[in-house]
Write an enzyme that holds these catalytic residues in place. Sequence first.
Site, short mmCIF file in Angstrom:
data_model
loop_
_atom_site.label_atom_id
_atom_site.label_comp_id
_atom_site.label_asym_id
_atom_site.label_seq_id
_atom_site.Cartn_x
_atom_site.Cartn_y
_atom_site.Cartn_z
N ARG A 80 0.70 -1.40 0.08
CA ARG A 80 0.04 0.21 -0.12
C ARG A 80 0.81 1.33 0.01
O ARG A 80 0.51 2.26 -0.57
CB ARG A 80 -1.12 0.06 1.22
CG ARG A 80 -1.96 -1.20 1.29
CD ARG A 80 -2.78 -1.05 0.07
NE ARG A 80 -3.83 -2.00 0.28
CZ ARG A 80 -4.95 -1.80 1.12
NH1 ARG A 80 -5.14 -0.85 1.55
NH2 ARG A 80 -5.97 -2.72 0.93
N HIS B 55 -0.72 -4.59 5.22
CA HIS B 55 -0.38 -3.19 6.14
C HIS B 55 0.58 -3.76 7.11
O HIS B 55 0.37 -4.90 7.88
CB HIS B 55 -1.67 -2.62 6.62
CG HIS B 55 -2.37 -1.62 5.81
ND1 HIS B 55 -3.79 -1.38 6.05
CD2 HIS B 55 -2.02 -0.64 4.93
CE1 HIS B 55 -4.19 -0.60 5.18
NE2 HIS B 55 -3.08 -0.06 4.70
N ALA C 257 -13.42 -7.33 6.12
CA ALA C 257 -12.79 -6.32 5.19
C ALA C 257 -11.29 -6.13 5.17
O ALA C 257 -10.62 -5.40 4.74
CB ALA C 257 -13.20 -4.95 5.52
N CYS D 207 -7.07 -0.63 13.32
CA CYS D 207 -7.38 0.10 12.39
C CYS D 207 -8.82 0.53 12.33
O CYS D 207 -9.08 1.51 11.69
CB CYS D 207 -7.25 -0.34 10.92
SG CYS D 207 -7.75 -2.26 10.59
#
Length: 297
Positions: A166, A195, A285, A291
């Site tokens: 990312r 991530h 998700a 997060c």
Amino acid sequence: MVYQSTEELDAQLKDLPPLPRPNRVVLTTPTHFDVEYVINPHMSENVGTVHKEVAWQQWKAVRAAYAALDAEPVVVNGQSGLPDMVFCANQTLPFFDPASNTKGVVLSRMHSEHREDEVPYYGRFFEDRGYAVETLPEDLDADFEGMGDALWHPGRRLLWGGYGYRTSPEAYEALSELLDVPVVLLRLTDPDYYHLDTCLCPLDAEHALVAPEAFDDTGRALIESLFDTPIEVPDHEARHQLACNGHCPDGKHVLIQEGCEETDERLRANDFVPVELDTSEFLKAGGSVFCMKQMVW
Ligand code: ARG
């Protein structure tokens, strides 16, 4: 000051300026949360499967857990058309410089266009509250996903910078200059760990939860050289339950997806207190507790 290997590390943690813990938590309501597109492997089987009511109940339990730890959450309303906006760790990187008493956020540049419109929303939110809102240089061609990939070392002005899926490594050169902080780069090598906050969870200055499968040898060595006690998380708990996406707001309690039994055990063995939360709707998700919040000074 961007470090890519242990050989390059010339500073010790204790020589870096101290950084107090951020004390305010921002949460975003899951009003429009859903899985509508696939931008990480966790989402692939889950388009259209989110149970909205269950997601709300789970989110309220996350909010209650923060409130119980004395961090009175500030709540942002999720916006229609932005199903991932609930993951409010990603649109900014909050910072605090005790030397100049500057509080601010650096705005992200989302890798996926699906998430681009989330960023200005948080920019306005922080600006309205008096935070300095910084951006990466305009001519820099780099993606950056905020605290999805950039994590402060607890207690010190040092940033850990994940890249590979990312965020582009070039973003960290710019961040290091902008914030005047050293950045330790970690290359992510497994798409399930897209991530840095899915595979490294700094708990305090000495301890971090780590999913070793997410890194290469160089990265694992960097983590081991700066954290006295890395706590290894079993791959099945990290990969499928995002055990490393937990959050330790106070150096003691670790808010973590429920059912990560081996991880909980290892946390207790190191004097941490796991606080289990069910974030199963959000796991669809590719996100969990870490997060779903942003910590600011
Ligand atoms: N669906 C979101 C995405 O792929 C999930 C983000 C979760 N955030 C995180 N910091 N891991 O962008």
